[in-house]
Design a protein around this motif. Structure first.
Motif, PDB file in Angstrom:
ATOM      1  N   PHE A  70       0.840  -1.193   0.000  1.00 55.93           N
ATOM      2  CA  PHE A  70       0.000   0.000   0.000  1.00 55.93           C
ATOM      3  C   PHE A  70       0.875   1.242   0.000  1.00 55.93           C
ATOM      4  N   MET A  71       0.402   2.267  -0.692  1.00 51.17           N
ATOM      5  CA  MET A  71       1.102   3.550  -0.675  1.00 51.17           C
ATOM      6  C   MET A  71       0.492   4.417   0.406  1.00 51.17           C
ATOM      7  N   ILE A  72       1.365   5.063   1.160  1.00 47.93           N
ATOM      8  CA  ILE A  72       0.876   5.984   2.178  1.00 47.93           C
ATOM      9  C   ILE A  72       1.616   7.307   2.059  1.00 47.93           C
ATOM     10  N   SER A  73       0.899   8.388   2.279  1.00 50.29           N
ATOM     11  CA  SER A  73       1.515   9.702   2.343  1.00 50.29           C
ATOM     12  C   SER A  73       1.792   9.973   3.813  1.00 50.29           C
ATOM     13  N   THR A  74       3.020  10.315   4.106  1.00 51.07           N
ATOM     14  CA  THR A  74       3.409  10.468   5.496  1.00 51.07           C
ATOM     15  C   THR A  74       4.328  11.674   5.662  1.00 51.07           C
ATOM     16  N   LYS A  75       4.415  12.163   6.881  1.00 52.01           N
ATOM     17  CA  LYS A  75       5.367  13.237   7.180  1.00 52.01           C
ATOM     18  C   LYS A  75       6.773  12.642   7.145  1.00 52.01           C
ATOM     19  N   PHE A  76       7.769  13.507   6.955  1.00 50.21           N
ATOM     20  CA  PHE A  76       9.153  13.054   6.909  1.00 50.21           C
ATOM     21  C   PHE A  76       9.628  12.555   8.268  1.00 50.21           C
ATOM     22  N   LYS A  77      10.562  11.602   8.222  1.00 48.60           N
ATOM     23  CA  LYS A  77      11.147  11.067   9.455  1.00 48.60           C
ATOM     24  C   LYS A  77      12.103  12.052  10.100  1.00 48.60           C
ATOM     25  N   THR A  78      12.822  12.814   9.281  1.00 50.06           N
ATOM     26  CA  THR A  78      13.830  13.727   9.834  1.00 50.06           C
ATOM     27  C   THR A  78      13.526  15.164   9.432  1.00 50.06           C
ATOM     28  N   GLU A  79      14.022  16.084  10.211  1.00 51.20           N
ATOM     29  CA  GLU A  79      13.847  17.506   9.925  1.00 51.20           C
ATOM     30  C   GLU A  79      14.610  17.921   8.662  1.00 51.20           C
ATOM     31  N   ASN A  80      15.701  17.233   8.347  1.00 53.18           N
ATOM     32  CA  ASN A  80      16.489  17.588   7.165  1.00 53.18           C
ATOM     33  C   ASN A  80      15.716  17.366   5.877  1.00 53.18           C
ATOM     34  N   SER A  81      14.858  16.360   5.877  1.00 48.89           N
ATOM     35  CA  SER A  81      14.067  16.099   4.679  1.00 48.89           C
ATOM     36  C   SER A  81      13.010  17.178   4.473  1.00 48.89           C
ATOM     37  N   LYS A  82      12.512  17.739   5.575  1.00 54.71           N
ATOM     38  CA  LYS A  82      11.589  18.872   5.487  1.00 54.71           C
ATOM     39  C   LYS A  82      12.432  20.077   5.130  1.00 54.71           C
ATOM     40  N   ARG A  83      12.344  20.508   3.888  1.00 54.02           N
ATOM     41  CA  ARG A  83      13.229  21.579   3.449  1.00 54.02           C
ATOM     42  C   ARG A  83      12.538  22.438   2.397  1.00 54.02           C
ATOM     43  N   VAL A  84      13.181  23.541   2.091  1.00 53.64           N
ATOM     44  CA  VAL A  84      12.697  24.442   1.053  1.00 53.64           C
ATOM     45  C   VAL A  84      13.591  24.254  -0.167  1.00 53.64           C
ATOM     46  N   VAL A  85      12.956  23.981  -1.303  1.00 52.16           N
ATOM     47  CA  VAL A  85      13.690  23.741  -2.542  1.00 52.16           C
ATOM     48  C   VAL A  85      13.279  24.793  -3.569  1.00 52.16           C
ATOM     49  N   ASN A 144      28.342  22.048 -11.122  1.00 55.55           N
ATOM     50  CA  ASN A 144      28.919  22.669 -12.326  1.00 55.55           C
ATOM     51  C   ASN A 144      28.623  24.157 -12.423  1.00 55.55           C
ATOM     52  N   LYS A 145      27.595  24.608 -11.736  1.00 52.23           N
ATOM     53  CA  LYS A 145      27.258  26.043 -11.707  1.00 52.23           C
ATOM     54  C   LYS A 145      27.938  26.743 -10.524  1.00 52.23           C
ATOM     55  N   GLY A 146      28.798  26.013  -9.794  1.00 53.25           N
ATOM     56  CA  GLY A 146      29.600  26.620  -8.739  1.00 53.25           C
ATOM     57  C   GLY A 146      28.941  26.668  -7.364  1.00 53.25           C
ATOM     58  N   VAL A 147      27.895  25.890  -7.147  1.00 52.78           N
ATOM     59  CA  VAL A 147      27.231  25.888  -5.843  1.00 52.78           C
ATOM     60  C   VAL A 147      28.104  25.126  -4.842  1.00 52.78           C
ATOM     61  N   ASP A 148      28.291  25.709  -3.661  1.00 57.06           N
ATOM     62  CA  ASP A 148      29.147  25.091  -2.654  1.00 57.06           C
ATOM     63  C   ASP A 148      28.500  23.839  -2.056  1.00 57.06           C
ATOM     64  N   ILE A 149      29.312  22.991  -1.471  1.00 55.44           N
ATOM     65  CA  ILE A 149      28.871  21.686  -0.966  1.00 55.44           C
ATOM     66  C   ILE A 149      27.835  21.819   0.153  1.00 55.44           C
ATOM     67  N   TYR A 150      27.950  22.838   0.994  1.00 54.67           N
ATOM     68  CA  TYR A 150      26.979  23.021   2.079  1.00 54.67           C
ATOM     69  C   TYR A 150      25.596  23.326   1.509  1.00 54.67           C
ATOM     70  N   THR A 151      25.516  24.184   0.505  1.00 55.63           N
ATOM     71  CA  THR A 151      24.233  24.507  -0.113  1.00 55.63           C
ATOM     72  C   THR A 151      23.655  23.281  -0.804  1.00 55.63           C
ATOM     73  N   VAL A 152      24.495  22.501  -1.478  1.00 57.55           N
ATOM     74  CA  VAL A 152      24.033  21.253  -2.101  1.00 57.55           C
ATOM     75  C   VAL A 152      23.426  20.347  -1.036  1.00 57.55           C
ATOM     76  N   LYS A 153      24.108  20.203   0.092  1.00 57.60           N
ATOM     77  CA  LYS A 153      23.601  19.395   1.208  1.00 57.60           C
ATOM     78  C   LYS A 153      22.202  19.839   1.609  1.00 57.60           C
ATOM     79  N   GLU A 154      22.014  21.146   1.734  1.00 59.79           N
ATOM     80  CA  GLU A 154      20.718  21.689   2.143  1.00 59.79           C
ATOM     81  C   GLU A 154      19.644  21.436   1.080  1.00 59.79           C
ATOM     82  N   MET A 155      20.002  21.587  -0.186  1.00 62.00           N
ATOM     83  CA  MET A 155      19.031  21.418  -1.278  1.00 62.00           C
ATOM     84  C   MET A 155      18.529  19.980  -1.379  1.00 62.00           C
ATOM     85  N   VAL A 156      19.412  19.023  -1.105  1.00 55.11           N
ATOM     86  CA  VAL A 156      19.004  17.621  -1.246  1.00 55.11           C
ATOM     87  C   VAL A 156      18.561  16.993   0.069  1.00 55.11           C
ATOM     88  N   GLY A 157      18.691  17.732   1.175  1.00 52.21           N
ATOM     89  CA  GLY A 157      18.159  17.255   2.446  1.00 52.21           C
ATOM     90  C   GLY A 157      18.994  16.212   3.152  1.00 52.21           C
TER      91      GLY A 157
END
Length: 184
Positions: A70-85, A144-157
């Motif tokens: 069964f498919m279920i819609s659920t809240k994220f397990k971690t706060e990192n997954s809850k992010r702004v993209v 490739n567009k020069g985004v730093d590793i910390y920002t990448v971390k935040e974007m992908v959660g």
């Protein structure tokens, strides 16, 4: 040994889109490519997650398949997954129109995305990728567009920057010669 990442460039993705003949499928693949969302995160999107003025997705839910199928819609397990993209300005109106149709409108496509991808890949001469590789493509574009590793971390959660470095560190260009030039 670390597995090799599969990803497409933006030009390869645009070539792929030429064979996608369904607007909804185009929206699915385009959203995955330009946001780095996981499949379940895409399927967990609702109109409430879209900030039209800021061109952002405020992720709050994910879709998972349970052990009994069964498919279920659920809240994220971690706060990192809850992010702004951030999303491209040109993509916002398309997402708004689709997300208005019903609660979690991408959810229906969860089980079919791999079939769609396989079908369209058979029509084009591009390296084979998986749905999750759209995420890798997004990260590769950011790097490739020069985004730093910390920002990448935040974007992908990612919860830990080590995860981001271990997964994507090889994609960063060699900076030794740049550092050397700083002292010239």
């Amino acid at each position: 040994m670390k597995p090799k990442l599969n990803f497409w460039t933006e030009d390869q993705f645009k070539e792929f889109l030429k064979v996608v003949d369904c607007d909804t499928h185009k929206l699915i693949f385009t959203t995955l490519f330009y946001t780095g969302l996981r499949k379940g995160e895409l399927c967990g999107l609702s109109i409430d997650d879209l900030n039209i003025q800021k061109n952002e997705l405020h992720l709050s839910h994910t879709v998972k398949v349970t052990s009994n199928g069964f498919m279920i819609s659920t809240k994220f397990k971690t706060e990192n997954s809850k992010r702004v993209v951030p999303i491209p300005r040109w993509l916002t109106p398309q997402l708004e129109e689709f997300l208005k149709t019903k609660d979690y409108p991408f959810e229906y496509y969860y089980r079919h995305m791999n079939e769609f991808l396989t079908h369209y890949l058979s029509l084009v001469d591009l390296p084979k990728i998986r749905i999750h590789d759209f995420r890798h493509s997004y990260v590769s574009m950011l790097i490739n567009k020069g985004v730093d590793i910390y920002t990448v971390k935040e974007m992908v959660g990612h919860g830990n920057i080590k995860t981001t470095i271990n997964t994507y560190g090889d994609l960063y260009p060699d900076k030794r010669s740049y550092v050397t030039s700083l002292f010239d």
